[in-house]
Scaffold this active site. Structure first.
Site, mmCIF file in Angstrom:
data_model
loop_
_atom_site.group_PDB
_atom_site.id
_atom_site.type_symbol
_atom_site.label_atom_id
_atom_site.label_comp_id
_atom_site.label_asym_id
_atom_site.label_seq_id
_atom_site.Cartn_x
_atom_site.Cartn_y
_atom_site.Cartn_z
ATOM 1 N N GLU A 177 0.817 -1.219 0.000
ATOM 2 C CA GLU A 177 0.000 0.000 0.000
ATOM 3 C C GLU A 177 0.851 1.270 0.000
ATOM 4 O O GLU A 177 1.255 1.746 1.060
ATOM 5 C CB GLU A 177 -0.943 -0.002 1.219
ATOM 6 C CG GLU A 177 -1.831 1.234 1.270
ATOM 7 C CD GLU A 177 -2.795 1.244 2.457
ATOM 8 O OE1 GLU A 177 -2.711 0.347 3.316
ATOM 9 O OE2 GLU A 177 -3.623 2.157 2.527
ATOM 10 N N LYS A 219 -2.486 -2.103 -3.133
ATOM 11 C CA LYS A 219 -3.542 -1.264 -2.545
ATOM 12 C C LYS A 219 -3.195 0.203 -2.784
ATOM 13 O O LYS A 219 -2.498 0.823 -1.980
ATOM 14 C CB LYS A 219 -3.670 -1.574 -1.046
ATOM 15 C CG LYS A 219 -4.682 -0.708 -0.319
ATOM 16 C CD LYS A 219 -5.094 -1.312 1.005
ATOM 17 C CE LYS A 219 -5.971 -0.366 1.796
ATOM 18 N NZ LYS A 219 -6.631 -0.994 2.933
HETATM 19 P P1 13P Z 1 -9.330 3.858 4.555
HETATM 20 O O1 13P Z 1 -10.179 3.180 3.510
HETATM 21 O O2 13P Z 1 -10.111 4.386 5.706
HETATM 22 O O3 13P Z 1 -8.367 4.841 3.947
HETATM 23 O O4 13P Z 1 -8.468 2.705 5.199
HETATM 24 C C1 13P Z 1 -7.856 1.834 4.363
HETATM 25 C C2 13P Z 1 -6.563 1.449 4.922
HETATM 26 O O5 13P Z 1 -6.337 0.296 5.182
HETATM 27 C C3 13P Z 1 -5.541 2.481 5.128
HETATM 28 O O6 13P Z 1 -4.319 1.874 5.397
#
Ligand code: 13P
Length: 340
Positions: A177, A219
């Site tokens: 991510e 992500k």
């Molecule tokens: P949000 O969808 O609230 O941004 O959270 C997703 C997430 O895992 C952030 O690391």
């Protein structure tokens, strides 16, 4: 490394139009959200809220995996059943957040570096024994005057790649991510440029660290106008920019792409996911890994009160179902509201 098992898990996580539920806020973040609503910031309140989420009836119809925090993966329902068992009985795979947070980066004012690599191999073993099958690590990239810097993007990308390699070594599917934050006045073009640089750098490091792309999930953020930019891009502009950016920078071998919501409203996050899936046939499954966009409405209904649990669960299930519909290009604004 069990290649087949990794690929199989990655594919199940994005199958059947389902998506991921991020419920891995750290204790300080969870407490901040509770404080805003006047909910006590205690371990018991956090446990009760997590119980509300994991016991939501039919959640497994729309959610393939749930990402937990270290405190949460060890918690149980009031009757003593572990959250891991409840999720597994609902057909939901357990994931675990592995980073220990984004910290100020030395020499890089206003930028963050995500920590948690030291001792990670040992921590992983325990989570695998507990039943986790996938994991998450979040890097944070801020857009501002003269930032992000090359140093911030490089260091975060390398950490993401080292984490991903360690996960695959023990059979956990890494969710990678690199989040470009939506805070700021920047245009959607600037977001595109920064997201492109971040993705390009991340895949360079994933290659260098020999991460198997079929056994991971990306992500990313959607490509958006900054939250306070005077010109807000339309649904179609967001869908175009997001998918073009991914097509140019993400290898087709990646098993799935699951967007974060990043502070978008629940409705906008669903509408944008819908536009993305409606307009494009892509090499990857394009799904969701939302936190706030799925459970914030439920939190606001719950307010820490037992009497509100059932209503809050209905709201949560509704958001999960909206995003499942959005993956098929079938989300309609008329679905908004809390009815399922
Ligand atoms: P949000 O969808 O609230 O941004 O959270 C997703 C997430 O895992 C952030 O690391």
């Amino acid at each position: 490394m069990n290649v087949q098992k990794l690929i199989e898990t990655a594919k199940i996580l994005v199958a059947d139009y389902k998506g991921l539920l991020a419920m891995d806020e750290s204790n300080p973040t969870c407490n901040k959200r509770f404080a805003k609503l006047g909910i006590p910031q205690t371990e018991e309140a956090r446990r009760a809220y997590r119980e509300l989420i994991v016991t939501t009836p039919s959640l497994g119809n729309y959610i393939s995996g749930a990402i937990l925090y270290d405190e949460t993966i060890r918690q149980q329902k009031q009757d003593g059943t572990s959250f891991i068992k409840i999720l597994s009985d609902a057909g939901i795979i357990t994931g675990i957040k592995l980073d220990i947070g984004a910290k100020d980066m030395a020499g890089h004012p206003e930028e963050k570096i995500t920590e948690g690599l030291d001792g990670l191999r040992d921590r992983l073993k325990e989570y695998v024994q507990m039943g986790a099958r996938f994991a998450k690590w979040r890097a944070v990239i801020t857009i501002g005057d003269r930032i992000p810097s090359r140093g911030c993007i490089e260091a975060n990308a390398q950490a993401l790649a080292r984490y991903a390699a360690l996960c695959q070594e023990v059979g956990l599917v890494p969710i990678v991510e690199p989040e470009v934050l939506m805070d700021g006045e920047h245009t959607i073009e600037r977001c595109y440029q920064v997201t492109e640089e971040a993705l390009h750098t991340v895949f360079n490091h994933l290659y260098t660290q020999q991460v198997m792309l079929e056994g991971m999930i990306l992500k990313p953020n959607m490509v958006l106008s900054g939250l306070t930019c005077s010109e807000q891009a339309s649904l179609d502009e967001v869908a175009n920019a997001t998918v073009n950016c991914l097509l140019r920078n993400v290898p087709a071998a990646v098993s799935g792409i699951a967007f974060l919501s990043g502070g978008q409203s629940s409705e906008l996050a669903s509408a944008r996911l819908n536009a993305i899936n409606l307009r494009f046939k892509s090499p990857w499954a394009l799904t969701f890994s939302f936190g706030r966009a799925i459970h914030q409405p439920a939190l606001e209904i719950w307010q820490g009160k037992e009497a509100n649990v059932s209503k809050a669960q209905q709201a949560l299930l509704h958001r999960a179902k909206c995003n499942w519909a959005a993956r098929q290009g079938e989300y309609k604004a008329a679905m908004a509201g809390t009815g399922v």
